[in-house]
Design an enzyme around this catalytic site. Structure first.
Site, short mmCIF file in Angstrom:
data_model
loop_
_atom_site.label_atom_id
_atom_site.label_comp_id
_atom_site.label_asym_id
_atom_site.label_seq_id
_atom_site.Cartn_x
_atom_site.Cartn_y
_atom_site.Cartn_z
CB CYS A 140 -0.94 -0.01 1.22
SG CYS A 140 -1.97 1.45 1.32
CB CYS A 143 -0.52 2.53 4.06
SG CYS A 143 -1.96 1.82 3.29
CG ASP A 144 3.23 1.26 4.43
OD1 ASP A 144 2.83 1.77 5.50
OD2 ASP A 144 2.96 0.09 4.10
#
Ligand code: NDP
Length: 320
Positions: A140, A143-144
């Protein structure tokens, strides 16, 4: 003895499931959550496989994914959610009460059900990949990505998600290399997404390439990937500090096939809010949403599904 019929059973324990449980429990529905244990042996959904979560409102310093899920769980239990650690292996939604069978052979009955079983990112299936999830290997970018400021990263995949995530990653990373297993003219992504990525000066492409290993689990960080050219079968080491896998997602809906309307890929079809084609059965989170796929949007969907279930139960009681 008559078997207990729950007002509401929630299947799945990610942000959608826990939020639905919090709302339903606070509305005195005394919900049962069947939390699911089979996806990697733990309940809690995809956030159990992430480290730092920085985009969930309310945690200005960030929070570890598993800790966030533990807090959501506590909050749902505090208001009276009953939780059992089992997988649903069979359902019968053909008539009321709705029936669910778990892996231990027990049957549970309910007037309403919220399905929040999520989706699973597809992975390459390498042992090193598994060991480095959350330590430089991610599925992701949203997200990261921010953890890879000024770093060199690779992204595996040739679909729209890989293109979109490659572009997103260039906000942070100094170089993004997209590793495509097919040739340059066979790339799966739509032309517009592909061309946009190709025009980005920070993005490079390598074609006919497969990742066969990731170093270095011993250091608990990513240092390089071993690449195999699938035309001439040669291998080479490619230094990188992050590996993003964007080869698709699979909704966790196998158990509902034949009972609920699913789309071509297997996502649950919803209409008029979070209603499925079966009265009293609702879906929330990544199990129907292949577009946003965020913890916060799943949580929002869980809230909405719980409010809809509450209304459904109230109307049912009124009619009954
Ligand atoms: P896709 O199924 O479209 O693409 C998956 C890609 O991963 C393909 O290039 C595939 O290669 C590759 N792949 C699969 N397995 C492996 C493997 N083991 N090793 C290396 N590569 C592999 O998935 P996406 O997640 O990209 O997209 C899903 C859907 O969501 C699509 O309909 C897409 O259009 C949509 N989407 C739309 C976006 C937008 O419009 N903004 C953004 C993101 C997704 P191969 O071609 O060889 O099979």
């Amino acid at each position: 003895m008559t078997e207990k019929i729950y007002n509401l059973i929630i299947i799945g324990s990610g942000p959608a499931g826990y939020t639905a449980a919090i709302y339903a429990a606070r509305a005195d529905l005394a919900p049962l959550m069947i939390e699911g244990v089979n996806r990697g042996g733990v309940a809690g959904g995809q956030l159990m496989w992430t480290t730092e979560v920085e985009n969930f409102p309310g945690f200005p310093e960030g929070i570890q994914g598993p800790e966030l899920m533990e807090l959501m769980k506590k909050q749902s239990v505090r208001f009276g959610t009953e939780i059992i650690s089992e997988d649903v292996v069979k359902v019968d939604f053909s008539s009321q009460p709705l029936k669910m069978e778990t892996g231990d052979g027990k049957t549970y009955l309910a007037h309403s059900v919220i399905i929040a079983t999520g989706s699973s990112a597809k992975w390459l299936g390498l042992e090193s990949e598994n060991k480095l999830k959350g330590f430089g290997v991610s599925a992701c970018a949203t997200c990261d990505g921010a953890f890879f400021r000024d770093k060199k990263v690779v992204i595996v995949g040739g679909g729209d998600a890989a293109m979109e995530e490659a572009n997103f990653l260039t906000k942070f990373a100094k170089e993004v290399t997209v590793l495509v297993r097919k040739g340059e003219v066979e790339v799966k992504a739509s032309s517009i997404m592909y061309q946009r990525a190709k025009k980005n000066p920070k993005i490079k492409f390598l074609y006919n390439i497969e990742v066969v290993d990731i170093a270095d689990p011993a250091q608990k960080k990513v240092t390089s990937v071993t690449l195999k050219n699938n035309i001439d079968n040669t291998t080479s080491e490619f230094p990188t500090e992050g590996v993003f896998v964007a080869i698709g997602h699979r909704p966790n809906t196998e158990v509902f096939a034949g009972q609920l309307n699913l789309d071509r890929v297997g996502y649950i079809e919803i209409k008029d809010g979070h209603k499925t084609n079966v009265e009293g059965v609702f879906a929330a989170g990544d199990v129907h949403d292949y577009f946003y796929r965020q913890a916060i949007t799943a949580a929002g969907a869980g809230c909405q599904a719980a409010l809809e279930a509450q209304r459904f139960l109230a109307e049912k009681e009124h009619q009954g």
